[in-house]
Design an enzyme around this catalytic site. Structure first.
Site, short mmCIF file in Angstrom:
data_model
loop_
_atom_site.label_atom_id
_atom_site.label_comp_id
_atom_site.label_asym_id
_atom_site.label_seq_id
_atom_site.Cartn_x
_atom_site.Cartn_y
_atom_site.Cartn_z
N LEU A 125 0.81 -1.21 0.00
CA LEU A 125 0.00 0.00 0.00
C LEU A 125 0.84 1.26 0.00
CD1 LEU A 125 -2.18 -1.15 3.02
CD2 LEU A 125 -2.60 -1.63 0.59
N MET A 174 8.76 -2.88 -5.58
CA MET A 174 8.41 -1.50 -5.88
C MET A 174 8.11 -0.74 -4.60
SD MET A 174 8.06 0.72 -8.33
CE MET A 174 8.43 2.18 -7.37
N LYS A 175 7.44 -1.38 -3.66
CA LYS A 175 7.12 -0.72 -2.39
C LYS A 175 8.39 -0.36 -1.61
CE LYS A 175 4.74 0.67 1.19
NZ LYS A 175 4.11 2.02 1.22
N LEU A 176 9.39 -1.22 -1.65
CA LEU A 176 10.65 -0.90 -0.98
C LEU A 176 11.32 0.30 -1.64
CD1 LEU A 176 12.18 -4.41 -0.15
CD2 LEU A 176 10.82 -2.88 1.32
N ASN A 179 9.31 3.38 -0.41
CA ASN A 179 9.57 3.76 0.97
C ASN A 179 11.00 4.20 1.19
OD1 ASN A 179 6.93 3.22 1.46
ND2 ASN A 179 7.28 1.92 3.24
#
Length: 310
Positions: A125, A174-176, A179
Site C-alpha cells: 500500500l 516497488m514498495k521498498l 519507501n
C-alpha cells in the site's frame, strides 16, 4: 446471498480496518481474524463480518485472503504451523499480501502456496489510514496477468491508484523503492530544516519557500506539518516500520549487487532513533532527533520563527 467470492482479512489495524470496511461495502462476504485490539474487530463484526480464530480456518472458508501485517516474520508465522494458511489452503486460494515485506520471503511463500494449488499476489500500500478509510489507497500489484484480472475488482474496493508492476514479488520490490525514497526524503528534510536553524533560516521559512516551489510535494507538506506546525498526527507511520522498510531495501540492494550510498546513510538515522528507545515515534519526529544531534531544540526554533526572531 451473493455470488461474490468470500474474502478473508488478517491485520485489521490502522490500515486494515478501512480496507476491510470497504470490501464489506463492496458487497463481499468478509471473514476476519481477531487480534488483541478488539475495537476495529467489533466495528467490522457490527457491519456484518464474521470472525475466525486461526488462519487455517480462514483458508478453509475463503476464496481470497488479505494480509496486512508488520513484517515478513509475522507474515511467515501466519502461513506456517498447524493453524497456518498452508494447513488450510486448497486449490484456487489467492492470498493478497498488502504488507511491506522482504521480496525474498515473498517468493518463498509463493512457492509454498503454489504447492497447495494457490496463488500469491503482493499488493503493498501507499498513503495513510485516512485514505484506507476512504478507499483511495495506492496499490502496487505483483501478479500474473490472469490473477491480476481476477483480484482487480476486490482491490478496487480499497485502492484508487492501482499499478500492476509485474509478476509476483514485483509489488514488494516497488514498495521498498517507494519507501526508500520517502524515508530518505524525511532524513533530508530533517537535515535541511535543522541546518537552516544553524545558519539563521527559520523552520517556517524553509516550509514556505520549499513548499511553494517545484520541490514541494505531499510528503514534504506532511513532514513539515509536524516539524513546524507540531501536528503529532500528521503521519502515523512509526520509526520502527520505517527502519524495517529501509533495512529490507538495503538487503535487496545487497542481493542485487547495487551501489546505494544514500540508502545506507538513510538506514543509519532510523537505526539511531530505534537504538535510543524511540522506535514508536512517528517518522516526522525524526526532525527533532536530528535537531538534538545538532544541539538544537527544534520546537524552540519554531517558536522563535513565529515571533520573528529567526
Amino acid at each position: 446471498m451473493t455470488d461474490k467470492p468470500t474474502i478473508g482479512f488478517i491485520g485489521v489495524g490502522l490500515m486494515g480496518h478501512g480496507m476491510a470496511k470497504n470490501i464489506l461495502q463492496g458487497g463481499y462476504p468478509l471473514v476476519i481474524k481477531g487480534n488483541r485490539n478488539r475495537v476495529p474487530v467489533e466495528s467490522l463484526l457490527g457491519m456484518g463480518a464474521t470472525e475466525v480464530q486461526t488462519a487455517r480456518e480462514m483458508a478453509q472458508q475463503c476464496d481470497v485472503i488479505h494480509l496486512c501485517l508488520g513484517n515478513s516474520p509475522q507474515i511467515e508465522a501466519m502461513y506456517h504451523g498447524p493453524d497456518g494458511i498452508l494447513a488450510g489452503a486448497r486449490e484456487g486460494l489467492i492470498v493478497i499480501d498488502c504488507s511491506t515485506a522482504d521480496p525474498t520471503s515473498t517468493m518463498k511463500l509463493a512457492a509454498e502456496l503454489a504447492e497447495k494449488g494457490g496463488k500469491l499476489v503482493d499488493a503493498p500500500l501507499g498513503r495513510t489510514p485516512k485514505e484506507a478509510e476512504a478507499g483511495t489507497l495506492d496499490a502496487m500489484v505483483g501478479a500474473d496477468d490472469s490473477v491480476f484480472e481476477c483480484v482487480l475488482p476486490i482491490i478496487q474496493c480499497w485502492a484508487g491508484n492501482i499499478n500492476h508492476v509485474g509478476g509476483t514479488g514485483a509489488g514488494h520490490k516497488m514498495k521498498l523503492l517507494m519507501n526508500l525514497i520517502a524515508m530518505s526524503y524525511a532524513a533530508l528534510y530533517a537535515e535541511a530544516t535543522v541546518l537552516g536553524t544553524k545558519v539563521g533560516i527559520s523552520p517556517q521559512t524553509v516550509q514556505k519557500v520549499i513548499g511553494s516551489s517545484r520541490l514541494g510535494n505531499g510528503f514534504f507538506d506532511t513532514f513539515m506539518s509536524y516539524a513546524v506546525d507540531r501536528n503529532r498526527d500528521a503521519h502515523k507511520f512509526t520509526i520502527a516500520n520505517a527502519s524495517k522498510d529501509v533495512r529490507y531495501a538495503n538487503a535487496m540492494a545487497a542481493d542485487a549487487g547495487a551501489l546505494t550510498l544514500i540508502a545506507s546513510a538513510t538506514r543509519q538515522y532510523y537505526a539511531h532513533v530505534e537504538a535510543i528507545g524511540h522506535a514508536d515515534d512517528y517518522v516526522p519526529f525524526l526532525a527533532d532527533h536530528v535537531a538534538r544531534m545538532n544541539g538544537v531544540d527544534l520546537e524552540e526554533e519554531v517558536k522563535k520563527g513565529a515571533a520573528g526572531r529567526g
